[in-house]
Design a protein around this motif. Sequence first.
Motif, PDB file in Angstrom:
ATOM      1  N   LEU A 173    -109.253 -38.007  36.643  1.00 49.40           N
ATOM      2  CA  LEU A 173    -108.841 -38.407  37.950  1.00 49.40           C
ATOM      3  C   LEU A 173    -107.253 -38.090  38.271  1.00 49.40           C
ATOM      4  N   ALA A 174    -106.836 -37.331  39.090  1.00 57.03           N
ATOM      5  CA  ALA A 174    -105.304 -37.231  39.388  1.00 57.03           C
ATOM      6  C   ALA A 174    -104.976 -36.647  40.778  1.00 57.03           C
ATOM      7  N   VAL A 175    -103.877 -37.275  41.332  1.00 59.68           N
ATOM      8  CA  VAL A 175    -103.667 -36.797  42.661  1.00 59.68           C
ATOM      9  C   VAL A 175    -102.423 -35.544  42.219  1.00 59.68           C
ATOM     10  N   ASN A 176    -102.956 -34.560  43.033  1.00 59.16           N
ATOM     11  CA  ASN A 176    -102.021 -33.359  43.166  1.00 59.16           C
ATOM     12  C   ASN A 176    -100.794 -33.777  43.734  1.00 59.16           C
ATOM     13  N   PRO A 177     -99.701 -33.735  43.300  1.00 54.79           N
ATOM     14  CA  PRO A 177     -98.643 -33.937  43.809  1.00 54.79           C
ATOM     15  C   PRO A 177     -98.116 -33.212  44.988  1.00 54.79           C
ATOM     16  N   GLU A 178     -98.388 -32.014  45.073  1.00 59.68           N
ATOM     17  CA  GLU A 178     -98.337 -31.000  46.144  1.00 59.68           C
ATOM     18  C   GLU A 178     -99.199 -31.144  47.259  1.00 59.68           C
ATOM     19  N   THR A 179    -100.609 -31.265  47.108  1.00 56.55           N
ATOM     20  CA  THR A 179    -101.530 -31.071  48.091  1.00 56.55           C
ATOM     21  C   THR A 179    -101.854 -32.600  48.451  1.00 56.55           C
ATOM     22  N   GLY A 180    -101.561 -33.460  47.590  1.00 57.39           N
ATOM     23  CA  GLY A 180    -101.906 -34.819  47.842  1.00 57.39           C
ATOM     24  C   GLY A 180    -103.457 -35.086  47.705  1.00 57.39           C
ATOM     25  N   LEU A 181    -104.198 -33.872  47.158  1.00 64.69           N
ATOM     26  CA  LEU A 181    -105.494 -34.397  46.973  1.00 64.69           C
ATOM     27  C   LEU A 181    -106.075 -34.733  45.776  1.00 64.69           C
ATOM     28  N   LEU A 182    -107.218 -35.604  45.582  1.00 64.21           N
ATOM     29  CA  LEU A 182    -107.517 -36.164  44.319  1.00 64.21           C
ATOM     30  C   LEU A 182    -108.280 -35.056  43.516  1.00 64.21           C
ATOM     31  N   GLU A 183    -107.844 -34.696  42.308  1.00 67.74           N
ATOM     32  CA  GLU A 183    -108.442 -33.587  41.471  1.00 67.74           C
ATOM     33  C   GLU A 183    -109.487 -34.431  40.517  1.00 67.74           C
ATOM     34  N   GLN A 184    -110.526 -34.036  40.706  1.00 66.04           N
ATOM     35  CA  GLN A 184    -111.630 -34.683  40.007  1.00 66.04           C
ATOM     36  C   GLN A 184    -112.200 -33.802  38.802  1.00 66.04           C
ATOM     37  N   THR A 185    -112.165 -34.475  37.615  1.00 65.41           N
ATOM     38  CA  THR A 185    -112.489 -33.460  36.651  1.00 65.41           C
ATOM     39  C   THR A 185    -113.724 -34.066  35.883  1.00 65.41           C
ATOM     40  N   ARG A 186    -114.779 -33.026  35.845  1.00 68.35           N
ATOM     41  CA  ARG A 186    -116.072 -33.606  35.242  1.00 68.35           C
ATOM     42  C   ARG A 186    -116.677 -32.536  34.335  1.00 68.35           C
TER      43      ARG A 186
END
Lengths: 390, 260
Positions: A190-203
């Motif tokens: 899980l990480a928040v993309n600093p540009e878009t502010g969206l939560l990037e969820q990896t699975r």
Amino acid sequence: MGGIKVDLDLCTGCSVCADHCPFGAIEVKDDKAVITDICTICGACIDSCSFGALSREAEEAASPVPDSSGVWVFAEQIGGAIAPVVYELLGEARKLAESTGSEVGAVLFGSSMQDAANDLIAHGADRVYLLDDANFADYHDELYAAALADLIQEEKPEIMLLGATTIGRSLAPRVAARVGTGLTADCTGLAVNPETGLLEQTRPAFGGNIMATIICPRHRPQMATVRPKVFQAAPKDPARKGEIVNLKSPEVALRSRLLERVREQAENVNLDEADIIVAGGRGLADEKGFKLLSELAEALGGAVGASRAAVDAGWISYPHQVGQTGKTVSPKLYIACGISGAIQHLAGMQSAETIVAINKNPDAPIFQVAHYGIVGDVFEVIPALIRELK
Amino acid sequence: MQIIVCLKQVPDTTEVRINPETNTLMREGVASVINPFDMYAIEEALRIKESLGEGEVTVLSMGPPQAEASLREALSMGADKAVLLSDRAFAGADSLATAYTLAAGVAKLGEFGLVICGKQAIDGDTAQVGPSLAEQLDVPHATYVRKVQSLEDNKIVVERMTEDGYEVIELALPALITVLKDINQPRLPSLKGKMRAKKAEIPVWGKEDLDVDEKLCGLAGSPTQVVKIFTPERTRECRLIEGSAEEQAKVLASELKKII
């Protein structure tokens, strides 16, 4: 909603994209790539094209993203005890909250949970939404879903995390459907993309053979279930301060009820929470082989797992099965004994931190994912190992 | 009582291989099969119908036109009826949009007592469509069902597997359950079943046939988007421990003691 566009002037029909498509959604017709209906717009092809012929079509004007704030954790409890994964979620939620400048909320349903609520604060929650009611003592799909969905609609968190446990994986999709938002299952990153502010969820998908990063751009909360044992548990700081918000029980006409909750004998069966798993396969030959394996598990303080072959042969019960049609585990240590390592088995255990393989056949695929390998007879190596550990 | 089984056609993972050079999935020539967990769902539906001595088993799938083959296989096992939900507008759906479209399909099938799904599909592994569908149908659900204890008087009693045992749950019908491998042993198709399946008409329902809002179907109706797909790094070097069993055990034990 945009799809994948093929620039026919740039496409050479080389078919590299078709090979890279995890979904088999690209065909080459008349020397040009054609995207078929089963495309999921994952974008794997875009990166694979050396000619820049593939791109994402511009999306239609985006609908506004609803206002929301806070990183929330669902604090699952069983019999009054907070599930270990909750502390891992809190640790991760703190990091996400710090990168977005927001608060960590924990949602706790149960009976006589005041101490547990304080414990959640000590582990990183800024605010605990507590529903303390005898009816909520045990997990109940309808009750919990109603209470959590109501709370989400009222308070509008930006991110909602649940453990990818039996309870979390039943509750989360029901709640997501009720509030009409997206949900990503069984995340390992899980990480928040600093540009878009969206939560990037990896699975992992396809049994862990590929990883997918997923976003939920226009719906809130961004919901995910998170695989236990992947993230570090939050440290405890008894001096931490936080707020407890008491909630009222929702009124729900129930159509289901829990008649009985049965804990099964063997302690060595809870694979989801085990740090050490000793697993056996066809190479153990029979039930006696599993007896030997249990001794090793005991010496290490671990749980006993099994391959599908061993379960199908009746040497051990189904709750022990690891792999595609069993459980997916990620312990600190996984010792595979007499397991050849079929792709379905690897799907269930390849994210373990350290993997040891003991097998007679040096060409067994299990050695490809193992950190330590012993080519040898399990009936000689395991007893020797037990002696060494004692 | 109508029992509806939702099934998904998936690539047969026993045949999926990783291309060692590009580290990508090699799907060429990979056969499609019924999602293994859905086989248990079909079998359980057939068993419930047999024990009730009445009823109808309907299999429902959303997917590309090729998914018809999986529905035909379910018919050959003994399902009474099959319907395929297929439309360009349904493509690219995440679990929410899939459940939305399936719910519309179930609604069109009419009154039902029970919906049975497999625990999860082995390609996506989300296990989300079952509970999401239950919510969208507004019926109670139980996941991870390992046994149906009884079905009578408009209620079903099931055992649901948990991390440390099981729960016994009673659900008023109509309801939805998702089932595990432990629940039964799926039957093989009979010759008669195969003959019947071969001739069976399988209706295909598109967006015009269902009471759906196109904006909530497929990719357009999916809140989640895949932004990146990559292969996990496989840089693992296996350290082989040589020697006699005693020597191997000694080295391994000392390595393990460093970890635990």
